[in-house]
Write a protein that holds these residues in place. Structure first.
Motif, short mmCIF file in Angstrom:
data_model
loop_
_atom_site.label_atom_id
_atom_site.label_comp_id
_atom_site.label_asym_id
_atom_site.label_seq_id
_atom_site.Cartn_x
_atom_site.Cartn_y
_atom_site.Cartn_z
N SER A 148 0.83 -1.21 0.00
CA SER A 148 0.00 0.00 0.00
C SER A 148 0.86 1.26 0.00
N HIS A 166 1.16 4.04 -3.05
CA HIS A 166 0.91 5.48 -2.86
C HIS A 166 2.10 6.31 -3.35
N ARG A 170 2.05 9.04 -6.45
CA ARG A 170 2.50 10.42 -6.27
C ARG A 170 3.47 10.80 -7.38
#
Length: 61
Positions: free
Chosen positions: A33, A37, A41
């Motif tokens: 996870s 992320h 980004r």
């Protein structure tokens, strides 16, 4: 707006990095996870470049 060939190369590299990460053993339940992320980004930064370029080329009054 399209990505330049160089920007697409970076995006392709991020995909390759993601796929390579998924082949690693998981040492913590949050690893996937958190890495996802981080990749998102970075992708956001690349995808924003065409819009930023267009904005920089406009004459703002």
């Amino acid at each position: 707006m399209n990505l330049t060939p160089q920007e697409q190369e970076v995006m392709d590299g991020l995909v390759a990095t993601w796929n390579a990460f998924l082949r690693l053993p998981i040492h913590h339940s949050d690893d996937v996870s958190e890495f996802r992320h981080g990749i998102h980004r970075l992708q956001e930064k690349i995808l924003a470049r065409p819009a930023r370029k267009t904005m920089n080329e406009r004459s703002w009054i």
